[in-house]
Write an enzyme that holds these catalytic residues in place. Sequence first.
Site, short mmCIF file in Angstrom:
data_model
loop_
_atom_site.label_atom_id
_atom_site.label_comp_id
_atom_site.label_asym_id
_atom_site.label_seq_id
_atom_site.Cartn_x
_atom_site.Cartn_y
_atom_site.Cartn_z
N CYS A 73 23.00 39.09 17.09
CA CYS A 73 21.66 38.54 16.98
C CYS A 73 20.78 39.51 16.19
O CYS A 73 20.74 40.71 16.50
CB CYS A 73 21.07 38.31 18.37
SG CYS A 73 19.32 37.83 18.35
N CYS B 196 22.62 33.01 20.10
CA CYS B 196 22.51 34.37 20.62
C CYS B 196 22.83 34.33 22.11
O CYS B 196 22.32 33.48 22.85
CB CYS B 196 21.10 34.91 20.40
SG CYS B 196 20.70 36.39 21.34
N LYS C 268 2.66 4.54 1.25
CA LYS C 268 3.05 5.05 2.57
C LYS C 268 2.65 6.53 2.60
O LYS C 268 3.32 7.38 2.04
CB LYS C 268 4.55 4.89 2.81
CG LYS C 268 4.99 5.34 4.20
CD LYS C 268 6.48 5.12 4.40
CE LYS C 268 6.88 5.53 5.81
NZ LYS C 268 6.67 7.00 6.04
N TYR D 14 -6.43 2.00 7.45
CA TYR D 14 -5.70 0.88 6.86
C TYR D 14 -5.32 -0.23 7.83
O TYR D 14 -4.67 -1.20 7.44
CB TYR D 14 -4.43 1.39 6.19
CG TYR D 14 -3.53 2.23 7.08
CD1 TYR D 14 -2.63 1.66 7.96
CD2 TYR D 14 -3.59 3.62 7.01
CE1 TYR D 14 -1.81 2.44 8.75
CE2 TYR D 14 -2.77 4.41 7.80
CZ TYR D 14 -1.88 3.82 8.67
OH TYR D 14 -1.08 4.59 9.47
N GLU E 60 0.84 -1.19 0.00
CA GLU E 60 0.00 0.00 0.00
C GLU E 60 0.88 1.24 0.00
O GLU E 60 2.05 1.19 0.39
CB GLU E 60 -0.93 0.00 1.21
CG GLU E 60 -0.20 -0.01 2.54
CD GLU E 60 -1.12 -0.31 3.72
OE1 GLU E 60 -1.06 0.46 4.70
OE2 GLU E 60 -1.88 -1.30 3.65
N CYS F 14 16.51 38.40 25.16
CA CYS F 14 16.30 38.46 23.71
C CYS F 14 14.82 38.31 23.41
O CYS F 14 14.18 37.35 23.86
CB CYS F 14 17.09 37.36 23.01
SG CYS F 14 16.80 37.26 21.23
N LYS G 66 11.09 3.00 0.99
CA LYS G 66 10.95 4.44 0.75
C LYS G 66 11.34 4.83 -0.67
O LYS G 66 12.12 4.15 -1.33
CB LYS G 66 11.83 5.21 1.75
CG LYS G 66 11.44 5.05 3.22
CD LYS G 66 10.14 5.74 3.52
CE LYS G 66 10.24 7.25 3.45
NZ LYS G 66 11.11 7.86 4.48
N CYS H 168 17.99 40.99 18.98
CA CYS H 168 18.33 41.82 20.14
C CYS H 168 19.70 42.48 20.03
O CYS H 168 20.05 43.32 20.86
CB CYS H 168 18.26 41.00 21.42
SG CYS H 168 19.56 39.75 21.58
N ASP I 24 1.98 10.31 3.54
CA ASP I 24 2.76 11.34 4.22
C ASP I 24 1.81 12.28 4.95
O ASP I 24 1.58 13.41 4.54
CB ASP I 24 3.61 12.11 3.20
CG ASP I 24 4.64 13.00 3.87
OD1 ASP I 24 4.84 12.86 5.09
OD2 ASP I 24 5.23 13.84 3.19
#
Length: 721
Positions: free
Chosen positions: A450, A466, A159, A268, A157, A472, A359, A453, A161
């Site tokens: 950063c 940071c 797969k 399923y 069947e 921040c 896969k 900040c 997602d």
Amino acid sequence: MTDAPGLDAEDLRFAEPDNPYLLDPDTDFPPADSLAREEAEEQAALLRAAVREHDHRYYAENEPLIADRTYDRLFERLVELEEAFGLDVDGSPTQSVGGTTLDELETVEHVVPMLSIDQSVEEADVREFDARVRREVGGRGDAEPAAGAGDVEYTCEPKFDGLSVELVYDDGRYARAATRGDGREGDDVTEQVRTIRSIPDRLGGDPPEFLAVRGEVYIPRDAFQEHNRERVERGEEPFANPRNAAAGTLRQLDVNAVAARPLDCFCYDVLGWEDGGRDSPATQWEELSILDDFGLKTNDRVELVGDVEDAIDYRNRLLEEREDLNYEIDGTVIKVNDVEQCERLGTTARSYRWAFAYKFPARAEVTTVEDVVVQVGRTGRLTPVALLDPVDVGGVTVSRATLHNPGEIERLGVNVGDVVRVKRAGDVIPQVAEVVESRSGEPYPFPDACPVCGSEVERDGPLAFCTGGLTCGAQLERAIEHYASRGGLDIEGLGEESVEQLREAGLVESLPDLYRLPDRREELAGLEGWGETSADNLIAEVEAAREPPLAEFLAALGVPEVGGATARNLARHFGTLEAVRTADESELAEVEDVGGTVARIVREFFTNEENAAVIDELLRFVSPQEAETPAGDADELDGLTFVFTGALTRPRSEAEELVGRHGGNATGSVSGNTDYLVVGEDPGASKRADAEANDVPVVDEEGFAELLRERGLDWPPNDER
């Protein structure tokens, strides 16, 4: 009445063939008030059955029997009758869309564990799976299966997602739904899933008394594209891919918002079946057939094959046809068809030994980097993101991709203007795979400060952080959300949207500002969507969080790598916050489950000047309670291990904490080392089964209390903390 022309009884799931509202129904209804109650009840019953059948035909079978406008008129008439005569609407299809807002997602235990599936993109691994299956089914332990050993059929069947869910039906009526979660427990999404029109509120055919089904919630590709277009038009951020959209939607607390999004679901697998003497299906193939008979949507691309060669051929054919499907898949699932053989093969701690996911290779496409932005996470980690000239990657329009960290930027040599190849890692997360054409000649210069900040950026190998800590702004919103979350101090009413609102209004610009809210009650009550009641409720929650247990306070601070378990270990080891803050790395490393790396991170967090300043200010309002250290711990429960399931009269965390304080252990799963399984209200079935398999005594809450009384302890506790 006569059977509706063109409809056979065996084709119908929810209505009888003589139902007048199936084919070419007469929608010229007389006024509702002209009907006697008995006539209204009869008409409503026929309409409910017809609406369920039309929902199934439209959403599950994609074969509508009537036009949309005709369906709308039938639905409107049903609503009209229910309202006019005050009819019982429990279980009616009119109640399946929207209607409520939840306070939070509860956690529920699955009927049986929802395990993972081993997976690979390599054909050799699929053949190895097949050899092991045939060897074990054939009862041999040889390295190679004997000729003819272990005759095995497979179902193959797609797969999907999407987001895996458990659906539960009692006496054929929809009762509950939960996300997969950690495999044993998941989020209760009953009301959200109720809005998915392909999931019937009542099963057709002849369902068992109890049925639990595994399914995959997803958003069709065409619906996803349309929904993203609408989000962009409204000025909202588009979803990255259909799976993220489905997962985010299903966890919405506003059920009306869920109903507005185009979710669907394939079913399923049968997880649980109870029906007196009637056996559950003997094969995976029969399971799919009977789920279809019940009116649950199954996938029409499933095939039954005779050997692994056919299974590999199925996967390769599906890979070629992938782009023609209206749902996202990232491979195929190969399952042993015979359920008895599956039971013989069993499971590992995390996966089914009778299934394997073959896969597909990750997709990749070429586009241009238009810009690079740097996002700041809750822990201060900086993540660069490439903003891309929109490109279609496997049916999903990708407009951004992660660059992971500055080390990855340097490795790729990527910069703004470069032509890059984008792939979807794990077929889900877009990322830049390589630079196809460098137009800049050098990597993107990662910022030294950063972007939020302005604090200095520190490098830790390939990563960047940071140093602004809790001062921040980017870290602060997430820090406040975490501080108030169930994993922190559990301050109800401080979710993502409310924190953002408080920040934008200038009411909360630091963690200590939470405790200044009582002085700004009028401003709080005046915010859009609040009012006096909401303001008072939040203030009461904040006031109740002024004397938290030390472990909860440590967890709430959001120290990197310090979750609830580590926080409890730190609290029990050191006893006071001051002892934790001043401990050096070697002292921290002595704590259970705290190694050298975590010790260094904890030390850096508390010695950071900005963090230290925020914590000092926070301690003007908060008094973390001392924890009992090992030297002061009692040993009444020394050597005893408990597992809890179901709801107790007090939070289970209190019972687990009490056990730990008195020398015992509280674990999450039953094993041969467990001494007692304590069962509360609405327990899950899996822990009971594990207890029976391991001969573990099972006691209810009163039995647990009696065990404690015998050892001089009280349950519920007398606030002994």
